[in-house]
Design a protein around this motif. Structure first.
Motif, mmCIF file in Angstrom:
data_model
loop_
_atom_site.group_PDB
_atom_site.id
_atom_site.type_symbol
_atom_site.label_atom_id
_atom_site.label_comp_id
_atom_site.label_asym_id
_atom_site.label_seq_id
_atom_site.Cartn_x
_atom_site.Cartn_y
_atom_site.Cartn_z
ATOM 1 N N TYR A 24 0.795 -1.230 0.000
ATOM 2 C CA TYR A 24 0.000 0.000 0.000
ATOM 3 C C TYR A 24 0.829 1.282 0.000
ATOM 4 O O TYR A 24 0.329 2.326 -0.387
ATOM 5 N N LEU A 25 2.076 1.220 0.409
ATOM 6 C CA LEU A 25 2.907 2.426 0.447
ATOM 7 C C LEU A 25 3.482 2.781 -0.922
ATOM 8 O O LEU A 25 3.941 3.901 -1.131
ATOM 9 N N ASP A 26 3.454 1.845 -1.856
ATOM 10 C CA ASP A 26 4.014 2.080 -3.189
ATOM 11 C C ASP A 26 2.948 2.697 -4.083
ATOM 12 O O ASP A 26 2.373 2.038 -4.951
ATOM 13 N N MET A 27 2.651 3.967 -3.850
ATOM 14 C CA MET A 27 1.646 4.708 -4.595
ATOM 15 C C MET A 27 2.197 6.092 -4.922
ATOM 16 O O MET A 27 2.965 6.660 -4.139
ATOM 17 N N ASN A 28 1.798 6.625 -6.080
ATOM 18 C CA ASN A 28 2.179 7.985 -6.453
ATOM 19 C C ASN A 28 1.019 8.600 -7.234
ATOM 20 O O ASN A 28 0.951 8.492 -8.462
ATOM 21 N N LEU A 29 0.108 9.212 -6.506
ATOM 22 C CA LEU A 29 -1.089 9.781 -7.121
ATOM 23 C C LEU A 29 -0.750 10.925 -8.065
ATOM 24 O O LEU A 29 -1.332 11.028 -9.147
ATOM 25 N N GLY A 30 0.181 11.781 -7.705
ATOM 26 C CA GLY A 30 0.539 12.905 -8.566
ATOM 27 C C GLY A 30 1.026 12.440 -9.934
ATOM 28 O O GLY A 30 0.636 13.001 -10.969
ATOM 29 N N MET A 31 1.860 11.423 -9.962
ATOM 30 C CA MET A 31 2.340 10.909 -11.251
ATOM 31 C C MET A 31 1.240 10.157 -11.996
ATOM 32 O O MET A 31 1.176 10.201 -13.227
ATOM 33 N N ALA A 32 0.360 9.488 -11.280
ATOM 34 C CA ALA A 32 -0.776 8.826 -11.931
ATOM 35 C C ALA A 32 -1.664 9.870 -12.606
ATOM 36 O O ALA A 32 -2.084 9.679 -13.752
ATOM 37 N N ASN A 33 -1.925 10.991 -11.906
ATOM 38 C CA ASN A 33 -2.704 12.097 -12.500
ATOM 39 C C ASN A 33 -2.014 12.597 -13.763
ATOM 40 O O ASN A 33 -2.653 12.801 -14.803
ATOM 41 N N TYR A 34 -0.709 12.819 -13.679
ATOM 42 C CA TYR A 34 0.080 13.344 -14.808
ATOM 43 C C TYR A 34 0.041 12.383 -16.003
ATOM 44 O O TYR A 34 -0.182 12.805 -17.141
ATOM 45 N N LEU A 35 0.271 11.099 -15.759
ATOM 46 C CA LEU A 35 0.306 10.127 -16.853
ATOM 47 C C LEU A 35 -1.072 9.960 -17.498
ATOM 48 O O LEU A 35 -1.173 9.785 -18.718
ATOM 49 N N ALA A 36 -2.125 10.025 -16.694
ATOM 50 C CA ALA A 36 -3.478 9.946 -17.256
ATOM 51 C C ALA A 36 -3.744 11.142 -18.165
ATOM 52 O O ALA A 36 -4.292 10.996 -19.260
ATOM 53 N N LYS A 37 -3.346 12.326 -17.729
ATOM 54 C CA LYS A 37 -3.516 13.538 -18.544
ATOM 55 C C LYS A 37 -2.725 13.424 -19.848
ATOM 56 O O LYS A 37 -3.227 13.748 -20.932
ATOM 57 N N LYS A 38 -1.502 12.960 -19.751
ATOM 58 C CA LYS A 38 -0.656 12.799 -20.941
ATOM 59 C C LYS A 38 -1.298 11.823 -21.940
ATOM 60 O O LYS A 38 -1.336 12.093 -23.147
ATOM 61 N N TYR A 39 -1.797 10.700 -21.457
ATOM 62 C CA TYR A 39 -2.440 9.701 -22.313
ATOM 63 C C TYR A 39 -3.705 10.279 -22.964
ATOM 64 O O TYR A 39 -3.947 10.058 -24.155
ATOM 65 N N LEU A 40 -4.481 11.011 -22.201
ATOM 66 C CA LEU A 40 -5.674 11.660 -22.756
ATOM 67 C C LEU A 40 -5.301 12.659 -23.847
ATOM 68 O O LEU A 40 -5.832 12.619 -24.960
#
Length: 159
Positions: free
Chosen positions: A127-143
């Motif tokens: 559960y500690l291996d999470m990075n929401l900021g980068m997930a947000n960024y990568l989702a935006k980039k893919y979109l």
């Protein structure tokens, strides 16, 4: 031993997109496996495990709660190479059939700011291996770079 289908795709030509990887039959049912390629293999850096893990939690939660595809979602998870994800849906689909679903899902990931679902020691083995900021960024980039302007070249594997 024969190569499996995913190893026969030319990863030098492969670009980010939404591809049908394979279709399998389970009894009378068809299961469609989608290759959701988010980075250009062997050209761009791969995604780190923390953001991959976060996208996995958010996407699986989104898909299983989707009114149309929730009961058709078999699996959502990362590729070992960390260049994208596999989505398995019950049914016989083409890539274009799920573009709107992918746009909605990645907008959800892009805009998500709360506690990541399942990110607790009781719910997840890492559960500690999470990075929401980068997930947000990568989702935006893919979109922005793929989904909002997708065409046939990003819906069918290159020859």
């Amino acid at each position: 031993m024969e190569k499996i289908t995913s190893f026969t795709i030319d990863h030098i030509k492969l670009q980010p997109g939404v591809y049908v990887s394979r279709k399998d039959h389970a009894g009378d049912s068809v299961i469609t496996t989608f290759d959701l390629r988010m980075t250009s293999p062997n050209e761009e850096p791969v995604m780190n495990t923390a953001e991959v893990h976060t996208i996995e939690h958010l996407a699986a939660t989104f898909l299983r709660n989707d009114p149309r595809y929730g009961d058709k979602t078999i699996y959502f998870g990362p590729m070992g190479c960390r260049t994208g994800f596999y989505l398995l849906l019950a049914g016989d689909y083409e890539s274009k059939d799920i573009v709107d679903l992918m746009i909605s899902m990645f907008e959800f990931i892009r805009d998500f700011k709360d506690e990541v679902p399942g990110a607790s020691p009781k719910d997840c083995g890492n559960y500690l291996d999470m990075n929401l900021g980068m997930a947000n960024y990568l989702a935006k980039k893919y979109l922005d770079q793929v989904l909002y302007h997708i065409d046939e070249s990003r819906l069918v594997y290159p020859q």
